[in-house]
Design an enzyme around this catalytic site. Structure first.
Site, PDB file in Angstrom:
ATOM      1  CG  ASP A 105       7.638  10.456  21.055  1.00  0.00           C
ATOM      2  OD1 ASP A 105       8.490  10.467  20.122  1.00  0.00           O
ATOM      3  OD2 ASP A 105       7.780   9.788  22.085  1.00  0.00           O
ATOM      4  CE  LYS A 141       2.466  11.337  21.409  1.00  0.00           C
ATOM      5  NZ  LYS A 141       2.961  12.029  22.613  1.00  0.00           N
TER       6      LYS A 141
END
Length: 264
Positions: free
Chosen positions: A182, A163
């Site tokens: 997210d 991420k």
């Protein structure tokens, strides 16, 4: 009462004006006929995905990463700090942090106890201090103090997962190697029936498969903006959503949405 009615009328008019986009209307017509019951597989027909993208483009044409940064390194630090913390709080902390720590060397050889107190408001400050110092030291010793431009290299930095790599490469360098997943992207991609997975890695794989690569970076920004401004977790504001008709979520706020009625 008159003022309230006027505000409501203006909101409804704004939503209608956005929905009048020729591109969106054409795409919506192309996806007509969706079964009322949720399919065992996500509804990722190209025309439907295109309609969702068009709606997001109309609502958030200028969506960008909301972590304040002047370069990829600052973005790397901010992204590490953003774990379990709001972007607003991170920006407050880094506004002062980057005045003192201006390059990787400054973080790499910082005094841990001092750095811990400086980033304490972001939470999990001890682990974040280790990650920041470890990543900075690796940048100095292995990459000449420059944040690498490939996912393979950036993942070798301590405390950096996929991420974070996607955020830095996408928003820092404009390199689309994946989709940032997210909490907002997890929640909304499921609400929009683009995936049925809950694991970030599998969700990213699903999104990369159905989205054009040119949209990978902005799509996640737009979905995050939508999740913060309209499709909020506790009570989504469906009345303000210009892609509501493309959403199959069961917990829509029908009682506040004059343009929709519950599915039977």
């Amino acid at each position: 009462m008159k003022k309230s009615a006027k505000n409501h009328k203006q909101k409804t008019k704004t939503a209608k004006n956005i929905a009048k986009s020729t591109k969106i209307k054409a795409a919506k017509m192309a996806v007509a006929g969706r079964p009322k019951t949720t399919s065992a597989k996500p509804d990722v027909r190209p025309a439907r995905v295109a309609a969702i993208l068009a709606g997001l483009d109309a609502a958030y044409p200028d969506a960008v990463c909301e972590l304040t940064h002047a370069n990829p390194f600052q973005l790397l630090i901010s992204t590490i700090l953003s774990a379990q913390c709001t972007d607003v709080r991170v920006n407050q902390v880094t506004a002062e942090l980057h005045k003192k720590y201006k390059k990787p060397e400054d973080f790499a050889y910082a005094t841990p106890s001092e750095l811990e107190q400086e980033i304490r408001p972001t939470g999990f400050f001890r682990n974040k201090t280790k990650s920041i110092m470890g990543a900075s030291k690796a940048l100095v010793e292995q990459f000449g103090g420059v944040v690498p431009r490939t996912m393979e290299e950036i993942l070798t930095l301590p405390g950096v997962a996929r991420k974070t790599g996607n955020v830095v490469l996408g928003s820092g360098y404009g390199i689309a190697v994946g989709v940032v997943v997210d909490t907002h992207v997890i929640r909304l991609s499921n609400r929009l029936d683009l995936t049925h997975h809950t694991e970030p890695k599998k969700i990213e794989e699903d999104l990369m498969h159905i989205l054009p690569q040119t949209k990978w970076i902005q799509f996640s920004h737009q979905l995050i903006w939508h999740g913060r401004r309209v499709c909020v977790a506790r009570k989504p504001r469906c009345v303000d959503c210009n892609i509501e008709s493309l959403c199959y979520a069961k917990d829509k706020t029908w009682w506040s949405s004059p343009k929709s009625a519950p599915r039977k």
